[in-house]
Design an enzyme around this catalytic site. Structure first.
Site, PDB file in Angstrom:
ATOM      1  NE  ARG A 188       4.006  -2.137  12.765  1.00  0.00           N
ATOM      2  CZ  ARG A 188       3.696  -1.118  13.562  1.00  0.00           C
ATOM      3  NH1 ARG A 188       4.165   0.061  13.311  1.00  0.00           N
ATOM      4  NH2 ARG A 188       2.913  -1.289  14.599  1.00  0.00           N
ATOM      5  NE  ARG A 206      -4.116  -6.020   0.472  1.00  0.00           N
ATOM      6  CZ  ARG A 206      -3.652  -5.171   1.382  1.00  0.00           C
ATOM      7  NH1 ARG A 206      -2.745  -4.283   1.055  1.00  0.00           N
ATOM      8  NH2 ARG A 206      -4.081  -5.200   2.622  1.00  0.00           N
ATOM      9  NE  ARG A 213       6.729  -1.477   5.015  1.00  0.00           N
ATOM     10  CZ  ARG A 213       6.032  -1.894   6.028  1.00  0.00           C
ATOM     11  NH1 ARG A 213       4.897  -2.523   5.827  1.00  0.00           N
ATOM     12  NH2 ARG A 213       6.465  -1.695   7.253  1.00  0.00           N
ATOM     13  CD  GLU A 252      -5.905  -2.082   0.830  1.00  0.00           C
ATOM     14  OE1 GLU A 252      -5.791  -3.050   1.618  1.00  0.00           O
ATOM     15  OE2 GLU A 252      -5.838  -0.908   1.199  1.00  0.00           O
ATOM     16  CB  SER A 301      -0.574  -4.285  11.470  1.00  0.00           C
ATOM     17  OG  SER A 301      -1.912  -3.986  11.116  1.00  0.00           O
ATOM     18  CG  ASP A 302      -4.729  -3.672  13.760  1.00  0.00           C
ATOM     19  OD1 ASP A 302      -4.153  -3.455  12.684  1.00  0.00           O
ATOM     20  OD2 ASP A 302      -5.960  -3.801  13.861  1.00  0.00           O
ATOM     21  NE  ARG A 328      -3.465  10.756  -9.165  1.00  0.00           N
ATOM     22  CZ  ARG A 328      -4.559  11.356  -8.704  1.00  0.00           C
ATOM     23  NH1 ARG A 328      -4.849  11.334  -7.433  1.00  0.00           N
ATOM     24  NH2 ARG A 328      -5.382  11.948  -9.536  1.00  0.00           N
ATOM     25  N   GLY A 378       0.814  -1.211   0.000  1.00  0.00           N
ATOM     26  CA  GLY A 378       0.000   0.000   0.000  1.00  0.00           C
ATOM     27  C   GLY A 378       0.849   1.263   0.000  1.00  0.00           C
ATOM     28  CB  SER A 425      -0.791  -4.421   7.594  1.00  0.00           C
ATOM     29  OG  SER A 425      -1.510  -3.239   7.330  1.00  0.00           O
TER      30      SER A 425
HETATM   31  N1  HPA Z   1      -8.991  -2.503   9.704  1.00  0.00           N
HETATM   32  C1  HPA Z   1      -8.883  -2.354   8.397  1.00  0.00           C
HETATM   33  N2  HPA Z   1      -7.743  -2.493   7.757  1.00  0.00           N
HETATM   34  C2  HPA Z   1      -6.648  -2.805   8.463  1.00  0.00           C
HETATM   35  C3  HPA Z   1      -6.703  -2.967   9.834  1.00  0.00           C
HETATM   36  C4  HPA Z   1      -7.934  -2.813  10.478  1.00  0.00           C
HETATM   37  O1  HPA Z   1      -8.056  -2.945  11.708  1.00  0.00           O
HETATM   38  N3  HPA Z   1      -5.452  -3.253  10.267  1.00  0.00           N
HETATM   39  C5  HPA Z   1      -4.668  -3.265   9.178  1.00  0.00           C
HETATM   40  N4  HPA Z   1      -5.391  -3.000   8.085  1.00  0.00           N
END
Ligand code: HPA
Length: 236
Positions: free
Chosen positions: A220, A90, A27, A183, A205-206, A46, A23, A93
């Site tokens: 990370r 792709r 990166r 995506e 990532s979370d 862009r 994304g 995260s």
């Molecule tokens: N929501 C949507 N997209 C994401 C999230 C999320 O919590 N974490 C990483 N991409």
């Protein structure tokens, strides 16, 4: 439509058969600088940097998409339909929706549910099921096994809302949906319509289940490096 397109200034043949799509434009440059040899900038419209180089002798491209289905919809459409790209992977995260899927684990999106209206354009008499390419999934799984990483293969949710007002994202877990990102479904639709191949690989990532789970920047970076190895080995 001819090339260059409104969003990509590259010439014919500038992209390899396989393009990795992160994304974040930074990166894209990081991947080119650290994983590819002889990398050449082929797009900067862009600030969406695209590079083509070599990974262990294999010609591969990498280009950013920005966030969300409209964005990846544009770039993947132009790559497949105007630049002759065959495979898009792709590398992103996602947020975990399952108690046993943890931050830094790898998610391979076999299917992508969505709350988006993206596929209404096809005017099908029902609901299309966006799926990743089986061959690419198989190669990615083999690489995960080789590296000994924690991974899961299954459904993800491609949401249009990072901050949904109703907070109902976890309802998708009732159907076994593993993780949320923004995506994959549009990418898989474009691949299907163009008769090409796509796969989405994400690092967690979370976690929406364990919000206390966190990663420092070094962890990370390590999981990002693992994901890149998986994607680059998967590239055909
Ligand atoms: N929501 C949507 N997209 C994401 C999230 C999320 O919590 N974490 C990483 N991409």
């Amino acid at each position: 439509m001819s090339i260059p397109t409104p969003h990509i200034s590259a010439s014919a043949g500038d992209f390899a058969k396989t393009v990795l799509l992160p994304g974040d434009p930074k990166r894209s440059k990081f991947i080119a600088d650290n994983f590819l040899s002889d990398a050449r900038l082929v797009n900067d419209v862009r600030g969406v940097q695209g590079y083509t180089g070599f990974y262990n002798g294999k010609r591969v491209s990498v280009m950013a998409t920005g966030m969300g289905q409209p964005a990846i919809g544009i770039y993947s459409y132009e790559l497949y339909n105007f630049y002759g790209v065959e495979n898009i992977i792709r590398v992103g995260s996602c947020g975990s929706l399952l108690p046993d899927l943890h931050v830094r684990d790898i998610v391979i999106a076999q299917g992508a549910c969505t709350d988006s209206n993206y596929m209404a354009q096809y005017r099908l008499p029902g609901t299309f099921c966006p799926i990743g390419d089986f061959g690419l999934i198989t190669r990615a799984v083999a690489e995960c096994e080789k590296l000994g990483v924690n991974y899961k293969v299954g459904n993800v949710l491609s949401s249009d809302c990072f901050y949904p007002d109703n907070g109902a994202t976890l309802d998708w877990a009732k159907m076994g949906v593993m993780a949320v990102e923004m995506e994959s479904a549009a990418l898989y639709c474009n691949a299907a319509r163009a008769g090409k191949k796509a796969l989405c690989i994400c690092t967690v990532s979370d976690s929406l289940v364990h919000p206390e789970e966190n990663v420092d920047s070094e962890q990370r970076q390590n999981s990002f490096t693992q994901m890149m190895k998986i994607a680059l080995e998967t590239a055909e």
